[in-house]
Motif scaffolding. Structure first.
Motif, PDB file in Angstrom:
ATOM      1  N   UNK A   1      11.416   5.910   2.967  1.00 24.96           N
ATOM      2  CA  UNK A   1      10.756   4.501   3.275  1.00 24.96           C
ATOM      3  C   UNK A   1      10.322   4.668   4.869  1.00 24.96           C
ATOM      4  N   UNK A   2       9.141   4.369   5.297  1.00 25.82           N
ATOM      5  CA  UNK A   2       9.087   4.867   7.018  1.00 25.82           C
ATOM      6  C   UNK A   2       9.455   3.666   7.792  1.00 25.82           C
ATOM      7  N   UNK A   3      10.594   3.941   8.675  1.00 28.97           N
ATOM      8  CA  UNK A   3      10.902   2.813   9.738  1.00 28.97           C
ATOM      9  C   UNK A   3      10.327   3.034  10.727  1.00 28.97           C
ATOM     10  N   UNK A   4       9.842   2.155  11.525  1.00 27.58           N
ATOM     11  CA  UNK A   4       9.574   2.224  13.053  1.00 27.58           C
ATOM     12  C   UNK A   4      11.054   2.339  13.809  1.00 27.58           C
ATOM     13  N   UNK A   5      10.850   2.630  15.106  1.00 33.61           N
ATOM     14  CA  UNK A   5      11.995   2.924  15.765  1.00 33.61           C
ATOM     15  C   UNK A   5      12.650   1.469  15.724  1.00 33.61           C
ATOM     16  N   UNK A   6      14.117   1.662  15.433  1.00 29.22           N
ATOM     17  CA  UNK A   6      14.996   0.479  15.272  1.00 29.22           C
ATOM     18  C   UNK A   6      15.247  -0.018  16.700  1.00 29.22           C
TER      19      UNK A   6
ATOM     20  N   UNK B   1       0.835  -1.108   0.065  1.00 27.12           N
ATOM     21  CA  UNK B   1      -0.029   0.027   0.003  1.00 27.12           C
ATOM     22  C   UNK B   1       0.946   1.347  -0.073  1.00 27.12           C
ATOM     23  N   UNK B   2       2.223   1.111  -0.286  1.00 22.27           N
ATOM     24  CA  UNK B   2       2.973   2.139  -0.297  1.00 22.27           C
ATOM     25  C   UNK B   2       3.247   3.168   0.771  1.00 22.27           C
ATOM     26  N   UNK B   3       3.464   4.324   0.557  1.00 25.84           N
ATOM     27  CA  UNK B   3       3.599   5.437   1.754  1.00 25.84           C
ATOM     28  C   UNK B   3       3.305   5.185   3.000  1.00 25.84           C
ATOM     29  N   UNK B   4       2.020   4.647   3.122  1.00 24.01           N
ATOM     30  CA  UNK B   4       1.450   4.793   4.394  1.00 24.01           C
ATOM     31  C   UNK B   4       2.050   3.410   5.305  1.00 24.01           C
ATOM     32  N   UNK B   5       2.700   2.519   4.556  1.00 29.39           N
ATOM     33  CA  UNK B   5       2.977   1.538   5.301  1.00 29.39           C
ATOM     34  C   UNK B   5       4.509   1.833   6.203  1.00 29.39           C
ATOM     35  N   UNK B   6       4.953   0.969   6.832  1.00 25.33           N
ATOM     36  CA  UNK B   6       6.254   0.966   7.206  1.00 25.33           C
ATOM     37  C   UNK B   6       6.785  -0.288   7.750  1.00 25.33           C
ATOM     38  N   UNK B   7       8.189  -0.119   8.212  1.00 25.89           N
ATOM     39  CA  UNK B   7       8.791  -1.444   8.654  1.00 25.89           C
ATOM     40  C   UNK B   7       9.248  -1.618   9.946  1.00 25.89           C
ATOM     41  N   UNK B   8       9.120  -2.431  10.831  1.00 28.89           N
ATOM     42  CA  UNK B   8       9.743  -2.715  12.130  1.00 28.89           C
ATOM     43  C   UNK B   8      11.224  -3.370  11.890  1.00 28.89           C
ATOM     44  N   UNK B   9      12.301  -2.722  12.402  1.00 27.97           N
ATOM     45  CA  UNK B   9      13.422  -3.562  12.144  1.00 27.97           C
ATOM     46  C   UNK B   9      14.322  -3.796  13.379  1.00 27.97           C
ATOM     47  N   UNK B  10      14.650  -5.035  13.462  1.00 24.55           N
ATOM     48  CA  UNK B  10      15.665  -5.271  14.853  1.00 24.55           C
ATOM     49  C   UNK B  10      16.880  -5.911  14.232  1.00 24.55           C
ATOM     50  N   UNK B  11      18.000  -5.486  14.729  1.00 23.55           N
ATOM     51  CA  UNK B  11      19.302  -6.068  14.471  1.00 23.55           C
ATOM     52  C   UNK B  11      19.404  -7.062  15.725  1.00 23.55           C
ATOM     53  N   UNK B  12      20.083  -8.104  15.474  1.00 28.40           N
ATOM     54  CA  UNK B  12      20.559  -8.934  16.859  1.00 28.40           C
ATOM     55  C   UNK B  12      21.790  -9.453  16.659  1.00 28.40           C
ATOM     56  N   UNK B  13      22.512  -9.433  17.724  1.00 27.75           N
ATOM     57  CA  UNK B  13      24.027  -9.862  17.727  1.00 27.75           C
ATOM     58  C   UNK B  13      24.460 -10.617  19.148  1.00 27.75           C
ATOM     59  N   UNK B  14      25.489 -11.082  19.008  1.00 30.37           N
ATOM     60  CA  UNK B  14      25.978 -11.979  20.363  1.00 30.37           C
ATOM     61  C   UNK B  14      26.518 -10.846  21.080  1.00 30.37           C
TER      62      UNK B  14
END
Length: 148
Positions: free
Chosen positions: A120-125, A82-95
């Motif tokens: 691109x709208x990112x949620x809080x990383x 749906x384009x611009x109104x959508x977002x992505x939640x990202x999480x990096x994981x590490x040892x």
């Protein structure tokens, strides 16, 4: 100690705290052998899609070109929803443990900058270590720009 629920977690992400709660609820147990990235696509109404995508064996750092290519992939996925109104939640994981490392900050910085450039709208990383899930707010990660 209570047992984790087997019921699905269907949050509505309206605040940064909601994103933090989502990651802390769905990613268990903590403890990593390799660096990974997780992401969830989020509808315009704040409802995350039920699929969590896991990318294994991530590098320690992203350069600007790496981040731009990754965000380009995210842009394609978001445009299909749906384009611009959508977002992505990202999480990096590490040892390891501790707070945000310089490598964590660098990777978050590149991802925030690439997402901003690609609109691109990112949620809080977030960064997950062996002991905690830590928010990485954009205003603490990206360099501050001075007004003229």
């Amino acid at each position: 100690m209570t047992k984790p629920s087997r019921e699905p977690h269907f949050p509505v992400l309206t605040t940064d705290a909601d994103v933090t709660t989502m990651w802390r609820t769905i990613i268990e147990p903590l403890g990593w052998h390799t660096r990974r990235m997780y992401f969830v696509l989020v509808d315009p109404d704040g409802r995350p899609h039920p699929n969590v995508v896991e990318l294994d064996e991530m590098p320690t750092a992203f350069g600007a070109d790496d981040a731009a290519r990754f965000v380009e992939l995210l842009a394609m996925l978001v445009s299909g929803l749906g384009g611009d109104a959508c977002s992505v939640a990202l999480m990096l994981a590490r040892p390891g443990g501790g707070g945000l490392s310089e490598d964590d900050r660098g990777m978050c910085r590149e991802l925030y900058a690439a997402a901003r450039a690609a609109d691109v709208r990112l949620e809080l990383l977030h960064v997950a270590t062996d002991t905690a899930i830590i928010p990485a707010p954009m205003d603490e990660i990206l360099p501050r720009t001075r007004s003229a």
